[in-house]
Write a protein that holds these residues in place. Structure first.
Motif, PDB file in Angstrom:
ATOM      1  N   LYS A   1       0.817  -1.206   0.000  1.00  0.00           N
ATOM      2  CA  LYS A   1       0.000   0.000   0.000  1.00  0.00           C
ATOM      3  C   LYS A   1       0.858   1.266   0.000  1.00  0.00           C
ATOM      4  O   LYS A   1       0.487   2.291  -0.583  1.00  0.00           O
TER       5      LYS A   1
ATOM      6  N   PRO B   1      -8.181   0.534  -5.017  1.00  0.00           N
ATOM      7  CA  PRO B   1      -9.226  -0.114  -4.211  1.00  0.00           C
ATOM      8  C   PRO B   1     -10.062  -1.092  -5.041  1.00  0.00           C
ATOM      9  O   PRO B   1     -10.178  -0.963  -6.259  1.00  0.00           O
ATOM     10  N   SER B   2     -10.645  -2.055  -4.338  1.00  0.00           N
ATOM     11  CA  SER B   2     -11.500  -3.053  -4.980  1.00  0.00           C
ATOM     12  C   SER B   2     -12.884  -3.027  -4.330  1.00  0.00           C
ATOM     13  O   SER B   2     -13.004  -2.788  -3.125  1.00  0.00           O
TER      14      SER B   2
ATOM     15  N   ALA C   1      -4.647  -7.960  -5.980  1.00  0.00           N
ATOM     16  CA  ALA C   1      -5.196  -6.608  -6.125  1.00  0.00           C
ATOM     17  C   ALA C   1      -4.886  -6.105  -7.527  1.00  0.00           C
ATOM     18  O   ALA C   1      -3.948  -6.575  -8.180  1.00  0.00           O
TER      19      ALA C   1
ATOM     20  N   ASP D   1      -9.999  -3.031   1.867  1.00  0.00           N
ATOM     21  CA  ASP D   1     -10.729  -2.551   0.691  1.00  0.00           C
ATOM     22  C   ASP D   1      -9.871  -2.498  -0.575  1.00  0.00           C
ATOM     23  O   ASP D   1     -10.303  -1.969  -1.594  1.00  0.00           O
ATOM     24  N   VAL D   2      -8.639  -3.024  -0.501  1.00  0.00           N
ATOM     25  CA  VAL D   2      -7.749  -3.053  -1.669  1.00  0.00           C
ATOM     26  C   VAL D   2      -7.451  -4.496  -2.071  1.00  0.00           C
ATOM     27  O   VAL D   2      -7.611  -4.873  -3.237  1.00  0.00           O
TER      28      VAL D   2
END
Length: 326
Positions: A93, A100-101, A245, A116-117
């Motif tokens: 990160k 983000p995903s 990711a 959230d990634v």
């Protein structure tokens, strides 16, 4: 002449169709793309529904994967990176390279998942695998006191190698340097990645190899061979949750999201247990294969959070390097 013109037309149409087919490039680790790994089945299954070309690119191991993406930066050819784990999430990160995903799933993980990634796709416990007919140590101290020769992976290039460092640190805290000092003369070699290490073990180069509690399932299910076992350690076993990711710089954002959603689908998750030999992040409708019920279940699970792993990583690496340099 007509035949030449027709042939030229067919070639032109074929080239145009190929040019119109989107390509999704996924960086992952070598064992994932091997003939016996998940890669071939994942590629076939995803291409059947995406109308695209899935390009799986193998890199030595998970930590080396992050190093490559860092090096390439915003110019990376990758759209998705698959094969990091919770120990590398904070470092990943920090690069600012990941987006983000929106993927959500009913995960069957031993921990709550709220990132959230990064999207988890499998998990397992690190363990030392040995020949089942040989005596096995019941702790790191027992291992250090034994004559057993072991093969481990480099924590700077391998996620299992880093997991071992954090396993010792989580179990022993400030006493970790003492444990490493005891283990130093048990270590036969340190490899860059898991595949090389496990191959050397199978070739008889050591008594034990750093792997997973699920590794014996491969021999049991794929080879009908019950000669391998994982040693159960009294201090507990460190967990690994593997994740993927999409990169912020991808030129295929929608296709990347489609792949991440596919990754937690029943189709993908059914592939994982008997190709990647890990526990699926979402239990598939078929359940776990016969043979997984024969595996050891650690009585104690160890795991640093992503931030904790980042904060102790350098100290643990220094302790490891100091012990091996003596």
């Amino acid at each position: 002449m007509k035949h030449l013109m027709i042939a030229a037309g067919i070639l032109s149409a074929t080239s145009a169709m190929a040019a119109d087919t989107p390509q999704l490039t996924v960086y992952t680790y070598d064992s994932f793309v091997s003939d016996w790994g998940p890669g071939p089945k994942v590629e076939e299954a995803f291409e059947a529904q995406c109308d695209c070309d899935l390009n799986l690119v193998g890199v030595e191991d998970g930590a080396a994967l992050l190093s490559r993406v860092r090096l390439e930066g915003a110019n990376s050819d990758a759209d998705v990176v698959l094969g990091l784990d919770t120990n590398l999430i904070a470092a990943a990160k920090e690069t600012g390279l990941f987006a983000p995903s929106s993927v959500r799933a009913e995960y069957d993980l031993p921990i709550e998942w709220a990132d959230d990634v990064f999207v988890p796709y499998d998990w397992g416990y690190f363990a030392f695998v040995h020949n089942a007919d040989a005596p096995a140590p019941a702790s790191f101290r027992d291992l250090a006191d034994s004559e057993a020769k072991i093969i481990i992976q480099d924590p700077r290039s391998s996620t299992p190698g880093l997991g071992l460092l954090l396993w010792v640190k989580a179990a022993y805290g400030d006493d970790a340097p003492e444990i490493w000092a005891g283990l130093a003369d048990n270590i036969v070699t340190v490899t860059k990645g898991w595949s090389e290490a496990y191959g050397l073990f199978l070739d008889g180069e050591a008594d034990m190899v750093l792997s997973y509690t699920t590794s014996p399932a491969y021999h049991l299910i794929a080879e009908e061979d019950d000669s391998k076992a994982a040693a159960a350690f009294d201090e507990g076993h460190y967990m690994q949750v593997e994740v993927a990711a999409k990169l912020a710089g991808t030129d295929q954002p929608e296709l990347s999201d489609q792949f991440l959603r596919f990754m937690v689908s029943d189709t993908f998750q059914q592939i994982i247990p008997t190709t990647n030999w890990m526990y699926p992040a979402v239990i598939p409708s078929t359940g776990l294969p016969d043979g997984f019920d024969a595996l050891i279940t650690p009585e104690k699970s160890l795991l640093f959070s992503a931030d904790e792993a980042a904060s102790v990583r350098d100290e643990a690496l220094t302790e490891w390097l100091g012990a091996l340099s003596q």
